[in-house]
Design an enzyme around this catalytic site. Sequence first.
Site, short mmCIF file in Angstrom:
data_model
loop_
_atom_site.label_atom_id
_atom_site.label_comp_id
_atom_site.label_asym_id
_atom_site.label_seq_id
_atom_site.Cartn_x
_atom_site.Cartn_y
_atom_site.Cartn_z
CD GLU A 1 -2.77 1.08 2.51
OE1 GLU A 1 -2.77 0.09 3.27
OE2 GLU A 1 -3.43 2.10 2.71
NE ARG B 1 2.58 -8.39 10.58
CZ ARG B 1 2.58 -7.29 9.80
NH1 ARG B 1 3.55 -6.41 9.87
NH2 ARG B 1 1.59 -7.05 9.00
CE LYS C 1 3.07 0.04 5.06
NZ LYS C 1 2.32 0.10 3.83
P1 ATP Z 1 1.92 -2.12 8.29
O1 ATP Z 1 1.06 -3.08 9.05
O2 ATP Z 1 3.26 -1.85 8.89
O3 ATP Z 1 1.20 -0.87 7.86
P2 ATP Z 1 1.21 -3.46 5.93
O4 ATP Z 1 1.16 -4.92 6.03
O5 ATP Z 1 -0.10 -2.74 5.99
O6 ATP Z 1 2.26 -2.89 6.96
P3 ATP Z 1 1.53 -3.29 3.12
O7 ATP Z 1 2.07 -2.20 2.31
O8 ATP Z 1 0.09 -3.62 3.00
O9 ATP Z 1 1.92 -2.97 4.62
O10 ATP Z 1 2.39 -4.60 2.90
C1 ATP Z 1 2.73 -5.13 1.65
C2 ATP Z 1 3.10 -6.56 1.80
O11 ATP Z 1 4.19 -6.71 2.71
C3 ATP Z 1 1.95 -7.38 2.34
O12 ATP Z 1 1.83 -8.56 1.58
C4 ATP Z 1 2.34 -7.67 3.75
O13 ATP Z 1 1.83 -8.91 4.16
C5 ATP Z 1 3.87 -7.68 3.69
N1 ATP Z 1 4.44 -7.29 4.97
C6 ATP Z 1 4.21 -6.16 5.66
N2 ATP Z 1 4.87 -6.17 6.84
C7 ATP Z 1 5.55 -7.34 6.89
C8 ATP Z 1 6.42 -7.96 7.86
N3 ATP Z 1 6.74 -7.37 9.01
N4 ATP Z 1 6.93 -9.18 7.56
C9 ATP Z 1 6.64 -9.76 6.40
N5 ATP Z 1 5.83 -9.26 5.46
C10 ATP Z 1 5.29 -8.06 5.69
MG MG Z 2 -1.62 -3.72 4.45
#
Ligand code: ATP
Ligand code: MG
Length: 570
Positions: free
Chosen positions: A46, A273, A283
């Site tokens: 995102e 994760r 984030k």
């Molecule tokens: P946050 O929760 O920090 O806002 P997010 O998961 O919403 O992170 P996205 O931009 O939606 O952030 O993530 C893109 C991809 O990266 C998704 O497939 C998500 O599952 C993966 N991802 C995000 N954080 C992690 C992590 N700590 N470990 C592994 N994969 C991750």
């Molecule tokens: Mg997300």
Amino acid sequence: MEHNEKKIGDLNKEETKSLNFLEAIVEEDIKNGKNGGRVHTRFPPEPNGYLHIGHAKSICLNFGLADNYNGMTNLRFDDTNPTKEEEEYVQSIMEDVRWLGFDWEDRLYYASDYFDQLYVWAVKLIKDGKAYVEEQSSEAISEQRGVPTRPGIESMFRNRPIEESLDLFERMRSGEFPDGSKVLRAKIDMSSPNMHMRDPVMYRILHATHHRTGDKWCIYPMYDYAHGQSDYIEGITHSICTLEFEIHRPLYDWFLDQIIDTDYRPRQIEFARLNLSYTVMSKRKLLELVKEDYVNGWDDPRMPTISGLRRRGYTPESIRNFADRIGVAKRDNIIDVGLLEFSIREHLNKITPRVFAVLNPLKVIITNYPEDKIEELELEVSPEDESMGTRKVPFSRELYIEHDDFMEDPPRKFFRLGPGREVRLKGGYIIKCEDYKKDESGKVTELYCTYDPETKSGSGSTRKVKGTLHWVSVKHAVDAEVRLYDRLFINENPDEVDDESKDFKSNLNPDSLKIVTGKIEPAVMEMRELEKFQFQRLGYFCIDKDSTDERPVFNRTVTLRDSWAKKNKR
Ligand code: ATP
Ligand code: MG
């Protein structure tokens, strides 16, 4: 005979690295000819922040899996929320994925590319009696949704005529209604123990300008509705996401059930994760650190962002190796940040030139060395890689050594300098401390030493002393700003606070950045384009983008040894 064969079989098995659970699923799918044996993954960020090391793990996983099985990986921006998304983030994400060494070729997509198709499918769902326009407030909706242990209450709009929902949905789209006044809900099961199945919201009204579609839309699809359908449109076979989406999976499948009339079908698979000790990864928290100036931007070398790690001196190889080492798990866990630091040390040890840098200088005057004499000593660039050749290090009467390498009254086992003691200056001579000078405050300011001309390194001299120090010639030293970075948090778990008025920011490490002026050997200026160096006995350092021609700026990537492991044992 039979017994022996078995043994050999077992040995072979042990030698091949066992498959992780994702690889096992993919291999099984290929074996069964599922989706024509294709492997097609996607990385779906995102664009509401910079990527961090957790994303790096997901990138390595998605691109790595496709690479291993002759597949493809798409980069897809999950841009369904116009209020938090910015073009700056889109650009940084692309830069980071490329820098990590992965290539989406011509497969760059945006969920917003699919808004038209998603709308068409939503209309189909209404027509099929599988979705309806809800006019109650979000509070009423969540109230009626209830709790998992008891069935929820059906909305009074749930069984409204299809024609009415179609008409209202069309008018929602054309901008007739204000934000929050109506939503489109899927009609699934208000008594499901899975709350996500209790008539989830598919569309909401948001009069907001989208970074790509501008003002074309004032209704936007929710993540759960957009994600699986986007996977389907792109031909994704394995939709890998983190564990918190496990509970969304029945919904992912339900939406696909409503539109799929082919054999092909994407499958959602969850993994744990990445969590790292001494690190925050959300984030929202990273944004807070940036916005409130706790750090100097998203690429501050203390940030766990990919841009921060890059500026800190991490290499793509070291991050990929780290991702590989930690593997994939099905249960949440916390990885020691020391393992990430180990990965970068391991790589920098192989590739960096060695140089001398003195970060806390103490002047040494070699009283029996001629005033104008300069010797060009030839030292190896790296003990790990002979092909890097040698460098010239000037030796003269006045040198700097590290202040910590001298003690007025050293204990017996201090194998460095003290009154009357001897050390070897690496690549040079053995010197002996004859006398020293102090200022009014009692601080030692100069050492007076003599050198033994018979002990030049490489001259075949056999005289040995216990300690070897690094040094830099005063006349030839280059002044540099050296930024000594350390972990951003003092706590293994930054979210752990002792009273409720505090939050993760109370665990910030006050010593995460110290800036000093270092004295660096001149060869570093000639090797400048190599960017990354080992300052011998001190750690790995890289040239920062703030450098000027006159004054280089170095960031400490990591010390030579893990000093935190020691601290924790005390
Ligand atoms: P946050 O929760 O920090 O806002 P997010 O998961 O919403 O992170 P996205 O931009 O939606 O952030 O993530 C893109 C991809 O990266 C998704 O497939 C998500 O599952 C993966 N991802 C995000 N954080 C992690 C992590 N700590 N470990 C592994 N994969 C991750
Ligand atoms: Mg997300």
